[in-house]
Scaffold this motif. Structure first.
Motif, PDB file in Angstrom:
ATOM      1  N   ASP A  70       0.848  -1.681   0.073  1.00 33.33           N
ATOM      2  CA  ASP A  70       0.222   0.109   0.153  1.00 33.33           C
ATOM      3  C   ASP A  70       1.015   1.184   0.127  1.00 33.33           C
ATOM      4  O   ASP A  70       0.219   2.753   0.037  1.00 33.33           O
ATOM      5  CB  ASP A  70      -0.898  -0.058   0.874  1.00 33.33           C
ATOM      6  N   GLY A  71       1.937   1.602   0.322  1.00 33.92           N
ATOM      7  CA  GLY A  71       2.185   1.931   0.593  1.00 33.92           C
ATOM      8  C   GLY A  71       3.245   2.599   1.393  1.00 33.92           C
ATOM      9  O   GLY A  71       2.117   2.809   2.673  1.00 33.92           O
ATOM     10  N   VAL A  72       4.441   2.505   1.604  1.00 33.95           N
ATOM     11  CA  VAL A  72       5.043   2.812   3.207  1.00 33.95           C
ATOM     12  C   VAL A  72       6.399   4.321   3.273  1.00 33.95           C
ATOM     13  O   VAL A  72       7.294   3.863   2.252  1.00 33.95           O
ATOM     14  CB  VAL A  72       5.530   1.716   4.095  1.00 33.95           C
ATOM     15  N   ARG A  73       5.995   4.754   3.785  1.00 37.56           N
ATOM     16  CA  ARG A  73       7.432   6.264   3.989  1.00 37.56           C
ATOM     17  C   ARG A  73       7.658   6.778   2.989  1.00 37.56           C
ATOM     18  O   ARG A  73       8.794   6.896   2.488  1.00 37.56           O
ATOM     19  CB  ARG A  73       8.945   4.938   4.353  1.00 37.56           C
ATOM     20  N   GLY A  74       6.643   7.029   2.225  1.00 41.66           N
ATOM     21  CA  GLY A  74       6.929   8.157   1.197  1.00 41.66           C
ATOM     22  C   GLY A  74       6.824   7.215  -0.160  1.00 41.66           C
ATOM     23  O   GLY A  74       7.009   8.108  -1.337  1.00 41.66           O
ATOM     24  N   ARG A  75       6.703   6.266  -0.214  1.00 39.56           N
ATOM     25  CA  ARG A  75       6.670   4.928  -1.457  1.00 39.56           C
ATOM     26  C   ARG A  75       5.225   4.778  -2.581  1.00 39.56           C
ATOM     27  O   ARG A  75       4.340   5.329  -1.347  1.00 39.56           O
ATOM     28  CB  ARG A  75       7.239   3.762  -1.051  1.00 39.56           C
ATOM     29  N   PRO A  76       4.973   4.754  -3.653  1.00 41.58           N
ATOM     30  CA  PRO A  76       3.852   4.697  -3.665  1.00 41.58           C
ATOM     31  C   PRO A  76       3.362   3.241  -3.175  1.00 41.58           C
ATOM     32  O   PRO A  76       4.349   2.806  -3.712  1.00 41.58           O
ATOM     33  CB  PRO A  76       4.411   4.869  -5.433  1.00 41.58           C
ATOM     34  N   PRO A  77       1.489   3.277  -3.654  1.00 40.50           N
ATOM     35  CA  PRO A  77       1.172   2.468  -3.801  1.00 40.50           C
ATOM     36  C   PRO A  77       1.006   1.331  -4.805  1.00 40.50           C
ATOM     37  O   PRO A  77       1.604   1.813  -6.088  1.00 40.50           O
ATOM     38  CB  PRO A  77      -0.204   2.738  -4.120  1.00 40.50           C
ATOM     39  N   ALA A  78       1.858  -0.316  -4.327  1.00 42.23           N
ATOM     40  CA  ALA A  78       2.561  -1.292  -5.712  1.00 42.23           C
ATOM     41  C   ALA A  78       0.638  -1.697  -7.010  1.00 42.23           C
ATOM     42  O   ALA A  78      -0.439  -0.976  -5.525  1.00 42.23           O
ATOM     43  CB  ALA A  78       2.516  -2.085  -4.887  1.00 42.23           C
ATOM     44  N   ASP A  79       1.194  -2.110  -7.206  1.00 44.69           N
ATOM     45  CA  ASP A  79       0.820  -2.610  -8.296  1.00 44.69           C
ATOM     46  C   ASP A  79      -0.126  -3.840  -7.983  1.00 44.69           C
ATOM     47  O   ASP A  79       0.095  -4.465  -8.793  1.00 44.69           O
ATOM     48  CB  ASP A  79       1.028  -2.033 -10.244  1.00 44.69           C
ATOM     49  N   ARG A  80      -1.260  -3.643  -7.008  1.00 42.92           N
ATOM     50  CA  ARG A  80      -2.117  -5.096  -6.718  1.00 42.92           C
ATOM     51  C   ARG A  80      -2.329  -5.834  -8.149  1.00 42.92           C
ATOM     52  O   ARG A  80      -2.507  -6.828  -7.862  1.00 42.92           O
ATOM     53  CB  ARG A  80      -2.602  -4.625  -5.470  1.00 42.92           C
ATOM     54  N   ASP A  81      -3.392  -5.372  -8.525  1.00 46.17           N
ATOM     55  CA  ASP A  81      -3.690  -5.630  -9.800  1.00 46.17           C
ATOM     56  C   ASP A  81      -3.447  -6.877 -10.862  1.00 46.17           C
ATOM     57  O   ASP A  81      -3.156  -8.196 -10.614  1.00 46.17           O
ATOM     58  CB  ASP A  81      -4.189  -4.254 -10.568  1.00 46.17           C
ATOM     59  N   ALA A  82      -1.631  -5.403 -10.634  1.00 43.69           N
ATOM     60  CA  ALA A  82      -0.791  -6.388 -11.269  1.00 43.69           C
ATOM     61  C   ALA A  82       0.096  -8.248 -10.338  1.00 43.69           C
ATOM     62  O   ALA A  82      -0.178  -9.511 -11.631  1.00 43.69           O
ATOM     63  CB  ALA A  82       0.394  -5.611 -11.648  1.00 43.69           C
ATOM     64  N   LEU A  83       0.173  -7.864  -9.359  1.00 41.33           N
ATOM     65  CA  LEU A  83       0.118  -8.969  -9.338  1.00 41.33           C
ATOM     66  C   LEU A  83      -0.571 -10.510  -8.767  1.00 41.33           C
ATOM     67  O   LEU A  83      -0.806 -10.850  -8.997  1.00 41.33           O
ATOM     68  CB  LEU A  83       0.554  -8.402  -7.494  1.00 41.33           C
ATOM     69  N   VAL A  84      -2.152  -9.994  -8.684  1.00 35.44           N
ATOM     70  CA  VAL A  84      -3.185 -10.747  -8.187  1.00 35.44           C
ATOM     71  C   VAL A  84      -3.107 -11.291  -9.925  1.00 35.44           C
ATOM     72  O   VAL A  84      -3.878 -12.709 -10.130  1.00 35.44           O
ATOM     73  CB  VAL A  84      -4.833  -9.803  -8.715  1.00 35.44           C
ATOM     74  N   GLU A  85      -2.922 -10.470 -10.586  1.00 29.53           N
ATOM     75  CA  GLU A  85      -2.616 -11.358 -12.434  1.00 29.53           C
ATOM     76  C   GLU A  85      -1.747 -12.010 -12.744  1.00 29.53           C
ATOM     77  O   GLU A  85      -2.393 -13.401 -13.372  1.00 29.53           O
ATOM     78  CB  GLU A  85      -2.335  -9.581 -13.868  1.00 29.53           C
TER      79      GLU A  85
END
Length: 739
Positions: free
Chosen positions: A681-696
């Motif tokens: 979900d993004g921590v310490r200022g990092r952007p959220p990751a592409d969960r949809d791509a991981l699910v795929e």
């Protein structure tokens, strides 16, 4: 204990519907082809045997019957005669030398039976020689009590294999060996409401559930499956799920004969909205080892067993007391009208403690509205908290205010469950309290639970009022109450949205499978280059890369791939490239690429590692490292695992697993189970990751598991770098081991 009325059965040519516990339950599942197979040739639907004549035979042969006092067979024969009388079955004792047993004429052999019988009970040390005789007599079912089979070791396992083969050839269905008389117990006929059907692989472990009848809970069947040489847990689970009188199925399992058959049976129960509650032994190595010695079956890797049960809605509990309480509640409680829980007590300390435990158990305790609190304060002093939990201070229980408080809480639309812990008897307040609760429960469609905490349990308020109520769910411990309520809410949420994954499982190979076939090398590990070709065939993204066999080619490849680059040795026998120094990262110039090529090939020669070339790869950064893999479980076959990379996998073992087939909802649920899921979900200022791509990617690996399960024993994408949202995921490395 809580109860409700069971409904009636109506049918038409395509569907049957059962009205039960105030809700509709779909009828038997209808398929155009009962022999549908998935892409790997495995069945997609449960084969449901007709066990009617097993549990309610018209005729029973007792092979080896005896009435000689002091002999074990005599007691069994006596019990079988009594049971047959209750179910209206004709008994035929069979003994080569006795003219009669307990006054009933004996047949000298199976062949001498006067009619074809439904059930044969084998009171013989070795049932194998009798099976052929039973087949010739066209007996439908047999029960073998004898022990000394798979539970004793390899010699016994071989004897059980011979018995299984003989039964398969005979056409009859066998319960056992190493089973007991639990199927022929005396069930109470005076109890009404939805019943619990019981399956156990150890007869003694089913006794607590059987004893629920003494508390007014109806039991309909008991299947003691023993070693499951033929009939197994899945057979009874499928058949019980179709019985209109069964409100829940309770199981004590030491091992599973066939993981796939169990999942198909659980799927049938989920389609029918029949709750399945199970104790499954084997959470620890000691438990697994002991269970194997008892039943001679696989216990399965416990994390896979746990995930598979959760996938198909099986409620797994740890103790027999939990099995009792949870199965009873799920069998008899109506569907929830809301998921909010209110805790109500005559003590602030009791309420606060129960509320803490309820929240920890995952139950939702909504704060009551200001208007509702003002209503409650008509009868409860202002200085007491009524926001939830509700503390009445004790005195209002003793008069008309007590019932008004209960009715007001139940009337709140956010509340679906009222839990009242009574830590101990405190007459007359506790007596008046439980009477008001029982009366209120009769007039509401919401669930009313009482925890009677007295260690004695002989009080009239408990024995007569609570256990005498058909609508109150009564528990003896707060923990069991909260876990049962959570299971009840979860079950109804699950079945309300359940769609069988078997309906959408692939029946034919995809075009990707045709490409993959050419890459398979039986008994060998693929090189990284070949493994990534396999991933590409299934649409899983890999970095831009080229396989080269010279330094000059490496320089050209780097220019085409684009700096910076990563260079790796690629070979079929390389398992740990980094540890051997066979990976170079962050190369930014042609000279660095030439030097890296020479160094990698020198290390490979020194280590004796055969190469098919050097990979020059695009360097991909700024993502979340994850792992997606496939492996083969001895019980369930191919399984799919996802986890977060780095130390979260290697040290914390932060992974989630599923058994194919499964849909997108389960793939997303896998991510939610990860302890480190916040990294996505993004921590310490990092952007959220592409969960949809991981699910795929998870779903594509699942397709590989279904299509390549017989060819691949292990697939490991590590790391799979999940890029920021909308940018996809890239498999940076992959390991594939062919079977």
């Amino acid at each position: 204990m809580l109860g409700s009325t069971h409904g009636t059965l109506t049918t038409d040519s395509r569907r049957a519907r059962i009205i039960a516990c105030g809700e509709q339950r779909p009828g038997p599942v209808v398929h155009d082809r009962i022999d549908d197979l998935d892409v790997s040739g495995r069945p997609l639907y449960a084969d449901v045997p007709d066990l009617t004549r097993f549990f309610r035979p018209e005729s029973v042969a007792v092979i080896g019957a005896s009435d000689a006092e002091g002999r074990p067979n005599t007691g069994i024969t006596r019990q079988l005669l009594a049971w047959a009388d209750r179910v209206g079955a004709q008994v035929y004792p069979v003994h080569p030398t006795r003219p009669s047993v307990f006054g009933v004429p004996c047949a000298a052999s199976v062949a001498a039976l006067p009619e074809q019988v439904d059930l044969a009970v084998l009171l013989v040390a070795d049932p194998l020689p009798v099976i052929e005789e039973l087949a010739e007599a066209k007996v439908k079912f047999a029960v073998a009590f004898a022990s000394g089979f798979a539970e004793t070791g390899e010699a016994g396992a071989e004897a059980q294999r011979r018995l299984t083969d003989a039964v398969r050839r005979s056409g009859l269905r066998l319960l056992g060996p190493n089973t007991n008389l639990n199927a022929f117990e005396q069930f109470r006929e005076d109890l009404t409401g939805p019943a619990i059907a019981l399956i156990t692989q150890s007869g003694h472990q089913g006794r607590p559930v059987f004893s629920l009848q003494e508390l007014g809970i109806r039991l309909s069947h008991w299947a003691p499956t023993g070693n499951e040489a033929d009939l197994e847990t899945a057979d009874f689970l499928s058949w019980f799920a179709e019985r209109p009188e069964v409100g829940a199925i309770a199981c004590y399992l030491e091992g599973l004969k066939d993981g796939r058959a169990f999942l198909l049976a659980a799927d049938r129960a989920a389609r029918r909205k029949v709750p399945v509650v199970a104790v499954k032994v084997g959470r620890t190595e000691t438990g697994a080892r002991t269970a194997a010695s008892h039943t001679g079956k696989l216990t399965g890797a416990d994390d896979v067993v746990d995930a598979a049960m959760r996938q198909f809605g099986v409620v797994r509990v740890d103790g027999l007391d939990e099995l009792q309480d949870t199965a009873a509640l799920l069998a008899r409680a109506r569907a929830p009208l809301a998921d909010g829980v209110a805790v109500y007590s005559i003590s602030g300390g009791t309420g606060a403690h129960a509320a803490d435990l309820a929240t920890a158990a995952g139950l939702r305790l909504p704060r009551l509205s200001e208007a509702k609190q003002a209503e409650l304060h008509q009868w409860i002093p202002e200085y007491l908290s009524v926001a939830n939990p509700v503390d009445n201070g004790g005195h209002p229980v003793g008069d008309r205010r007590g019932r008004k408080i209960i009715d007001a809480i139940l009337a709140d639309p956010s509340i679906g469950v009222l839990i009242c812990p009574v830590t101990g008897p405190f007459p007359p307040l506790s007596d008046k309290l439980v009477r008001d609760l029982a009366d209120a429960a009769e007039e509401t469609d919401k669930l009313v639970c009482v925890v009677w905490g007295s260690p004695v349990g002989t009080e009239a308020a408990y024995r007569e009022v609570l256990l005498g109520s058909s609508r109150v769910a009564t528990f003896r411990t707060v923990g069991n109450c909260l876990r049962a309520v959570r299971a009840w809410l979860d079950h109804h949420a699950f079945v309300s949205e359940y769609r069988s994954p078997f309906d959408d499982a692939p029946r034919t190979p995809s075009p990707s499978f045709r490409k993959a076939e050419a890459l398979m090398h039986p008994g060998r590990q693929l090189s990284e280059h070949a493994a990534k070709q396999l991933l590409r065939a299934y649409g899983i993204r890999v970095p831009r890369e080229q396989l080269v066999t010279s330094a000059a080619a490496a320089v050209r490849a780097a220019a085409q791939v684009g700096y910076p680059v990563v260079m790796k040795a690629s070979g079929a026998r390389i398992a740990h490239k980094t540890e051997l120094g066979l990976v170079k990262v962050g190369l930014t110039s042609a000279s660095q690429v030439r030097d890296a090529y020479r160094e990698l090939t020198d290390i490979a020669r020194y280590e004796g590692v055969a190469l098919d070339g050097i990979l020059v790869c695009q360097m991909v950064e700024q993502g979340v490292e994850t792992v997606v893999g496939m492996t083969h479980d001895d019980l369930f076959g191919p399984t799919v695992t996802v986890g977060l990379g780095g130390i979260l996998v290697e040290v914390l073992r932060d992974t989630a697993v599923r058994v194919p087939p499964f849909g997108e909802d389960q793939a997303r649920a896998m991510l939610d189970e990860l302890r480190g899921r916040a990294l996505l979900d993004g921590v310490r200022g990092r952007p959220p990751a592409d969960r949809d791509a991981l699910v795929e990617v998870v779903l594509r690996v699942q397709r590989m598991a279904l299509e390549l399960g017989e060819f691949v024993s292990e697939l490991d994408i590590n790391p799979l770098l999940v890029l920021p949202r909308g940018q996809g995921a890239v498999a940076l490395d992959a390991l594939v081991v062919c079977r």
